[in-house]
Design a protein around this motif. Sequence first.
Motif, PDB file in Angstrom:
ATOM      1  N   LEU A 167       0.819  -1.220   0.000  1.00  0.00           N
ATOM      2  CA  LEU A 167       0.000   0.000   0.000  1.00  0.00           C
ATOM      3  C   LEU A 167       0.854   1.273   0.000  1.00  0.00           C
ATOM      4  O   LEU A 167       0.595   2.222  -0.745  1.00  0.00           O
ATOM      5  CB  LEU A 167      -0.878  -0.059   1.258  1.00  0.00           C
ATOM      6  N   TYR A 168       1.889   1.299   0.821  1.00  0.00           N
ATOM      7  CA  TYR A 168       2.694   2.529   0.976  1.00  0.00           C
ATOM      8  C   TYR A 168       3.634   2.744  -0.210  1.00  0.00           C
ATOM      9  O   TYR A 168       4.327   3.760  -0.267  1.00  0.00           O
ATOM     10  CB  TYR A 168       3.479   2.499   2.301  1.00  0.00           C
ATOM     11  N   LEU A 169       3.659   1.784  -1.152  1.00  0.00           N
ATOM     12  CA  LEU A 169       4.512   1.935  -2.341  1.00  0.00           C
ATOM     13  C   LEU A 169       3.688   2.121  -3.611  1.00  0.00           C
ATOM     14  O   LEU A 169       4.243   2.200  -4.710  1.00  0.00           O
ATOM     15  CB  LEU A 169       5.398   0.691  -2.500  1.00  0.00           C
ATOM     16  N   GLU A 170       2.361   2.180  -3.454  1.00  0.00           N
ATOM     17  CA  GLU A 170       1.515   2.321  -4.650  1.00  0.00           C
ATOM     18  C   GLU A 170       1.844   3.612  -5.392  1.00  0.00           C
ATOM     19  O   GLU A 170       1.997   4.667  -4.775  1.00  0.00           O
ATOM     20  CB  GLU A 170       0.027   2.330  -4.252  1.00  0.00           C
ATOM     21  N   ASP A 171       1.945   3.516  -6.715  1.00  0.00           N
ATOM     22  CA  ASP A 171       2.149   4.688  -7.567  1.00  0.00           C
ATOM     23  C   ASP A 171       0.809   5.028  -8.218  1.00  0.00           C
ATOM     24  O   ASP A 171       0.348   4.314  -9.106  1.00  0.00           O
ATOM     25  CB  ASP A 171       3.205   4.367  -8.633  1.00  0.00           C
ATOM     26  N   PRO A 172       0.162   6.116  -7.777  1.00  0.00           N
ATOM     27  CA  PRO A 172      -1.181   6.432  -8.285  1.00  0.00           C
ATOM     28  C   PRO A 172      -1.189   6.761  -9.780  1.00  0.00           C
ATOM     29  O   PRO A 172      -2.239   6.711 -10.419  1.00  0.00           O
ATOM     30  CB  PRO A 172      -1.604   7.657  -7.463  1.00  0.00           C
ATOM     31  N   ASN A 173      -0.022   7.058 -10.338  1.00  0.00           N
ATOM     32  CA  ASN A 173       0.057   7.409 -11.764  1.00  0.00           C
ATOM     33  C   ASN A 173       0.429   6.227 -12.649  1.00  0.00           C
ATOM     34  O   ASN A 173       0.687   6.403 -13.838  1.00  0.00           O
ATOM     35  CB  ASN A 173       1.079   8.533 -11.964  1.00  0.00           C
ATOM     36  N   ALA A 174       0.490   5.038 -12.057  1.00  0.00           N
ATOM     37  CA  ALA A 174       1.005   3.892 -12.816  1.00  0.00           C
ATOM     38  C   ALA A 174      -0.095   2.985 -13.350  1.00  0.00           C
ATOM     39  O   ALA A 174       0.165   1.837 -13.700  1.00  0.00           O
ATOM     40  CB  ALA A 174       1.973   3.095 -11.950  1.00  0.00           C
TER      41      ALA A 174
END
Length: 308
Positions: A167-174
């Motif tokens: 969760l803390y590494l999710e890239d919202p632009n990916a």
Amino acid sequence: MLEIVVLGSAAGGGFPQWNCNAAACQNARSGKALARTQSSIAVSGDGDIWFLFNASPDLRQQINNTPQLYPNHGLRSSPIAGVILTNGDVDHVAGLLTLRESTPLALYASGRVQAALAANSIFNVLNRDFVERREFALGESFEPLTRTGSRSGLTVEPFAVPGKVALYLEDPNAGTNFGSQEEDTVGLRIAATESGSYFYYIPGCAAMTSELADRLRGAQLVLFDGTLWHDKEMIDAGIGVKTGQRMGHMSMSGADGSIAAFKDLGIERKVYIHINNSNPTLLEDRPERREVEATGWEISFDGMEISL
Ligand code: MLT
Ligand code: MN
């Protein structure tokens, strides 16, 4: 010989979860439902050297509940020789901080998960003079060794399963997979090298692929992702906004669920682990519990022991 202890059978948050006031969590608080700590197992090939598979935020309590993991010689020691991670989720890595008191350990994870730990300086509290970080490669079996190189008698094979980056590494632009890569979620085949007994440990899995089905077919034992009963159960219950798929977990029920996916795989023993506090199968009096058990699945519990 292969000894397995379920240290924590719940998903992230545990059961009850600290901020959950739903009826099931209230029942877990009052003792009407069996409380559970967060996702982890301990495995030994000889009864002496133990490896933890994932290190949950509840690790201190889990060790105190598990005599096999008590210090057994000298003033400072532990039968725990190391930790092997299946992903970098908080419920699987926060317990590493509990292991900071300078006992030699080996810490195994994929390159991606090791990189996530290396990028979080709080894990530097694991003094590298004592805790050696070792990278495993997908598809390559290895024998977990103690910090000083003693053999465990285990053979571990990591392989990629469908899943999601922590969760803390999710890239919202990916895009829809948030930048997830193969090494972010792994399943493990864990064997006793000498006897050949083995099982699969897959606490997080978003879908059953034909490749995964082929791999698991005919296995002696599988411990599998039991996060949710139904993909939308957290939304329906008003306690969350995410589906299981959004979190990287396949549900138990439904056409795409794990009950259906495992039905014809001929697996001797199927056990759910990493079960969310919203999942009705946690409650012994619920019809979903009877339904899941009628299909041959077991719901694991903290302290469950299995020998192979
Ligand atoms: C998960 O299994 O989906 C994660 O543990 C969620 C979280 O990090 O809280
Ligand atoms: Mn989790």
